[in-house]
Design a protein around this motif. Structure first.
Motif, mmCIF file in Angstrom:
data_model
loop_
_atom_site.group_PDB
_atom_site.id
_atom_site.type_symbol
_atom_site.label_atom_id
_atom_site.label_comp_id
_atom_site.label_asym_id
_atom_site.label_seq_id
_atom_site.Cartn_x
_atom_site.Cartn_y
_atom_site.Cartn_z
ATOM 1 N N TYR A 76 3.769 -11.540 0.125
ATOM 2 C CA TYR A 76 3.023 -10.347 -0.268
ATOM 3 C C TYR A 76 3.939 -9.123 -0.313
ATOM 4 N N GLU A 77 4.712 -8.923 0.780
ATOM 5 C CA GLU A 77 5.547 -7.716 0.808
ATOM 6 C C GLU A 77 6.668 -7.783 -0.235
ATOM 7 N N GLU A 105 -5.213 -2.447 -9.807
ATOM 8 C CA GLU A 105 -5.585 -1.033 -9.784
ATOM 9 C C GLU A 105 -4.358 -0.134 -9.900
ATOM 10 N N ASN A 106 -3.245 -0.575 -9.313
ATOM 11 C CA ASN A 106 -2.007 0.199 -9.393
ATOM 12 C C ASN A 106 -1.301 0.036 -10.740
ATOM 13 N N ALA A 391 -8.793 -2.261 -3.000
ATOM 14 C CA ALA A 391 -7.329 -2.238 -2.993
ATOM 15 C C ALA A 391 -6.771 -2.231 -1.573
ATOM 16 N N ASN A 394 -6.271 -5.501 2.780
ATOM 17 C CA ASN A 394 -5.412 -5.935 3.903
ATOM 18 C C ASN A 394 -5.673 -5.111 5.151
ATOM 19 N N VAL B 47 -2.884 3.927 -1.468
ATOM 20 C CA VAL B 47 -2.820 2.480 -1.675
ATOM 21 C C VAL B 47 -3.348 2.093 -3.060
ATOM 22 N N ARG B 48 -4.181 2.933 -3.665
ATOM 23 C CA ARG B 48 -4.799 2.568 -4.946
ATOM 24 C C ARG B 48 -3.990 3.014 -6.152
ATOM 25 N N GLY B 50 -0.599 4.514 -5.681
ATOM 26 C CA GLY B 50 0.822 4.620 -5.361
ATOM 27 C C GLY B 50 1.308 6.061 -5.331
ATOM 28 N N TYR B 255 5.349 -2.545 11.401
ATOM 29 C CA TYR B 255 5.537 -3.499 10.292
ATOM 30 C C TYR B 255 4.245 -3.656 9.493
ATOM 31 N N GLN B 256 3.144 -3.855 10.204
ATOM 32 C CA GLN B 256 1.868 -4.059 9.506
ATOM 33 C C GLN B 256 1.501 -2.832 8.685
ATOM 34 N N PHE B 259 4.287 -2.625 5.755
ATOM 35 C CA PHE B 259 4.459 -3.681 4.766
ATOM 36 C C PHE B 259 3.182 -4.441 4.434
ATOM 37 N N ARG B 260 2.139 -4.344 5.257
ATOM 38 C CA ARG B 260 0.881 -5.006 4.915
ATOM 39 C C ARG B 260 -0.108 -4.011 4.307
ATOM 40 N N PHE B 261 -0.125 -2.788 4.853
ATOM 41 C CA PHE B 261 -1.086 -1.802 4.355
ATOM 42 C C PHE B 261 -0.406 -0.802 3.416
ATOM 43 N N PHE B 262 0.901 -0.873 3.299
ATOM 44 C CA PHE B 262 1.706 0.036 2.491
ATOM 45 C C PHE B 262 1.420 1.504 2.743
ATOM 46 N N ASN B 263 1.179 1.783 4.022
ATOM 47 C CA ASN B 263 1.039 3.158 4.467
ATOM 48 C C ASN B 263 2.416 3.593 4.959
#
Lengths: 436, 297
Positions: A76-77, A105-106, A391, A394, B47-48, B50, B255-256, B259-263
């Protein structure tokens, strides 16, 4: 001075070499679209199937191909980094369907409709199961096509037919009440080695994936239809989480750390009667070297309760990044790989469930004992529900997973867990702009 | 003529010329990413879409209110303190025993070092299998001595302890190795003098061994502290932060989030807090090391 000039000459050569190396790297993917096809995929049977198909395609078409495989927890990453930076490194990405909304969506994926029109097709073939096509569209079911349904996963209810026969349920439990009643009897008489039900309690994706079908069976849902309200504060949701606690009470101790693989081990060793799991584990049950219960496992629909039970869909989708420089070649390959013949190869060589109705009902495959579960899986997919198409799934899943994990571990009551999840998920939905 | 005279460069120019490669490397590999990270920590990423938005210190104020962050910090603190203390005590005991001359001493030394040679991921997977309630070796061994099996990493109360145990198993040898080297470097004369004065074993340890071992102790503890503060692999493989968030450490949470939530902004802000924490703690040790004259200014 002579030394200095020598130094300068060496420096110039060094720079030339570095420059040449970079030019070489860039030259591998000419903008014209005849470069090699690069696939990013997960390092498991689902991904290996597509990788194998790509290599074969490369050989017959004389195209250079490359497969970048990573474990599920990393793919995923890798994909998001590439897609969000628009590097164009990958021409095809295999993605898990809950990620699809974020990717589409992105605007990270290529709209495939023009490519279908170019070959005189309106879109994905009607041979694909409707629910499989629906997860490839953004917005869900109604929008444009951004992916091919590559692998047809949906959860199924696994049960020990021989044991449920004894309790007068030869066709498996019909409701969650049935599961708890029979499960309790099995666990009570199991002497600590045989359990009525086994569930995934690992924090994060596993516990949520295990629980969503239960939530739906009780007539509850995480959100309203347009995601403007979190609906975990309902009596139906409470009934579902209460059911989860009852299932924990008849499950083996330590369920809080189980994932899909451990569930399968319990069932293979003949230590559990019922579970929800993915079809990927079906093959093991028919293999006498792995299974102590060959011929004893049956598959049924997710039990009902307040509403008819629905399976959670978990398809693998193949898409083309918007930044890919080989879109036509990638499209041609995916068209071939998801064709009837392509899916049959995936089924026979890798055991990957198809997404085409005609492959599910193929007489040759249906005659093979290994694929005797196909009618059940076809029914499960046709009657499946996707995870919420948002979106930020996760993050929402992780938050919900923490609360469910607390319930499974017995450190929080269902009421408190739902109240906490309601508040926290509402905050996440506000942050993402779904709730104003 | 020396090469420098041939080049005919003044001392000051040559000095900078020779330093230049290092400075450029440092700028590219350390300073630029650091500046970039500071900028990122002041932004949020949608997140929607970028889209990035500047939020000033917003990420940091949110961290202060973030219960998950404080929970992760608490878990990291417990993991670090408990892990390093136990590793130190065991490592010191092993070093003291194995510094004595006895039969097959070298074989024992080698055996004790093997856990450290495993990749942490492998150690984590091995222990995950050992810990399985129904089939695992750990509960089977407990059963042999009549103790009821426990949940290990699956129980919210025992999970963190189970992870610390893996760390202790894998990294006690590291403590042992450094402390053993420290012990071997202590000269024998003070001990001889102490024997003449009739000192007991404990007095020898208290007044000779430990003071002379201090630099080695500081280095060993410092390195382990820096390592455990950023513990990730074991938690990621064994529990994913669960059950009930009982084992989520700062690194895993960062990390989460990243890389998982892209925050990314929030994750970077948390990384800075972890960096500051590590730097402060390390500097306490480094200043002690300076006092011990191991480092010079």
């Amino acid at each position: 001075m002579r030394k200095l000039s020598q130094f300068l000459v060496i420096l110039a050569f060094g720079l030339l070499l570095i420059g040449a190396a970079f030019a070489g790297g860039a030259g591998e993917q000419p903008a014209g679209g005849t470069g090699k096809l690069v696939l990013a995929t997960n390092n498991a049977p689902e991904g290996n199937g597509l990788a194998q198909a790509l290599r074969q395609w490369g050989q017959t078409k004389g195209i250079k191909v490359e497969v970048v495989a990573a474990p599920y927890s990393n793919i995923y990453e890798k994909e998001v980094l590439d897609l969000s930076q628009k590097t164009g490194l990958y021409d095809i990405v295999l993605l898990d369907d809950p990620w699809f909304t974020q990717f589409a969506e992105n605007k990270w994926l290529t709209n495939l409709t023009p490519y279908f029109v170019a070959i005189n097709q309106g879109g994905l073939s009607s041979d694909f199961i409707d629910k499989s096509t629906a997860v490839c569209k953004y917005p869900y079911a109604t929008g444009l096509i951004y992916a091919f349904p590559a692998v047809g996963n949906a959860q199924m209810f696994f049960y020990r037919k021989d044991i449920l026969d004894q309790y007068g349920m030869p066709n498996g439990p019909r409701t969650w009440d049935d599961v708890i009643n029979v499960g309790k009897k099995v666990t009570d008489s199991g002497g600590g080695t045989m359990f009525g039900y086994v569930l995934r309690g690992t924090q994060g994706n596993p516990v949520v994936a295990d629980f969503m079908p239960i939530l739906w069976s009780f007539g509850a849902n995480m959100f309203n239809a347009d995601f403007t309200k979190v609906t975990l504060d309902t009596p139906q949701a409470l009934a579902a989480v209460t059911c989860l606690t009852k299932l924990v009470s008849i499950a083996p101790p330590g369920a809080a750390s189980f994932d899909a693989q451990q569930l399968s081990t319990f069932e293979l060793e003949g230590n559990a009667a019922m579970m929800i799991n993915w079809p990927a584990f079906v093959a093991d049950f028919q293999d006498p070297t792995k299974s102590k219960v060959v011929g004893k496992i049956s598959f049924g629909p997710i039990p009902s309760q307040a509403t008819v039970g629905s399976s959670e869909i978990g398809h693998w989708l193949a898409a083309i990044p918007a930044a890919s420089k080989n879109k036509q070649a990638a499209f041609d390959f995916l068209e071939w790989a998801t064709s009837v013949d392509g899916q049959k190869t995936g089924v026979t060589q890798f055991g990957n469930p198809p997404t085409r109705k005609s492959v599910f009902t193929d007489p040759q495959l249906m005659a093979t004992p290994q694929f005797s579960y196909f009618p059940m899986l076809l029914q499960a997919i046709s009657n499946s529900t996707p995870r919420p198409r948002i979106a930020n799934w996760n993050e929402v899943e992780n938050t919900f997973g923490i609360y469910l994990s607390k319930v499974v571990a017995g450190t929080m009551t269902p009421q408190d867990a739902l109240a906490g999840a309601q508040t926290d998920i509402t905050a996440l939905m506000k942050k993402a702009g779904y709730i104003k | 003529m020396t090469p420098r005279q041939k080049l005919n460069l003044p001392d000051s120019t040559l000095k900078y010329l020779l330093l230049a490669p290092t400075i450029i490397l440092l700028l590219v590999l350390t300073i630029y990413p650091l500046v970039f990270a500071v900028a990122a920590s002041l932004e949020t990423v949608d997140v929607r879409t970028g889209a990035r938005a500047f939020v000033g210190l917003g990420n940091f104020t949110q961290i202060v209110k973030d219960q998950l962050f404080w929970n992760a910090l608490k878990n990291t603190a417990i993991y670090t303190c408990a892990g390093v203390i136990v590793e130190f005590i065991l490592g010191l005991a092993l070093a003291l025993i194995l510094t004595e001359k006895f039969l097959a001493r070298n074989i024992f030394r080698t055996i004790f070092l093997t856990p450290m040679m495993l990749p942490p991921i492998v150690a984590a997977i091995i222990f995950k299998i050992i810990y399985i309630q129904q089939y695992g070796v750990a509960n089977w061994l407990l059963g042999l001595v009549g103790i009821k099996g426990m949940l290990w990493e699956a129980g919210p109360k025992t999970a963190l302890f189970s992870l610390i145990l893996v760390d202790v198993w894998e990294w006690t040898p590291f403590m042992f190795l450094i402390l053993l080297a420290g012990l071997q470097a202590i000269p024998t004369d003070p001990y001889e003098a102490a024997k003449v004065d009739g000192a007991t074993w404990f007095q020898e340890f208290r007044h000779i061994t430990f003071p002379l071992l201090t630099p080695a102790v500081l280095i060993a503890v410092l390195l382990r502290l820096m390592d455990t503060l950023r513990i990730f692999d074991q938690v990621f493989v064994m529990t994913g932060g669960g059950p009930a968030n009982a084992t989520e450490t700062l690194s895993l949470y960062v990390y989460q989030t990243g890389f998982r939530f892209f925050n990314v902004g929030y994750a970077t802000a948390m990384s800075f807090i972890l960096l500051i924490l590590t730097t402060v703690i390390s500097n306490i040790f480094i200043s002690r090391l300076r006092a011990e004259e191991v480092f010079t200014q």
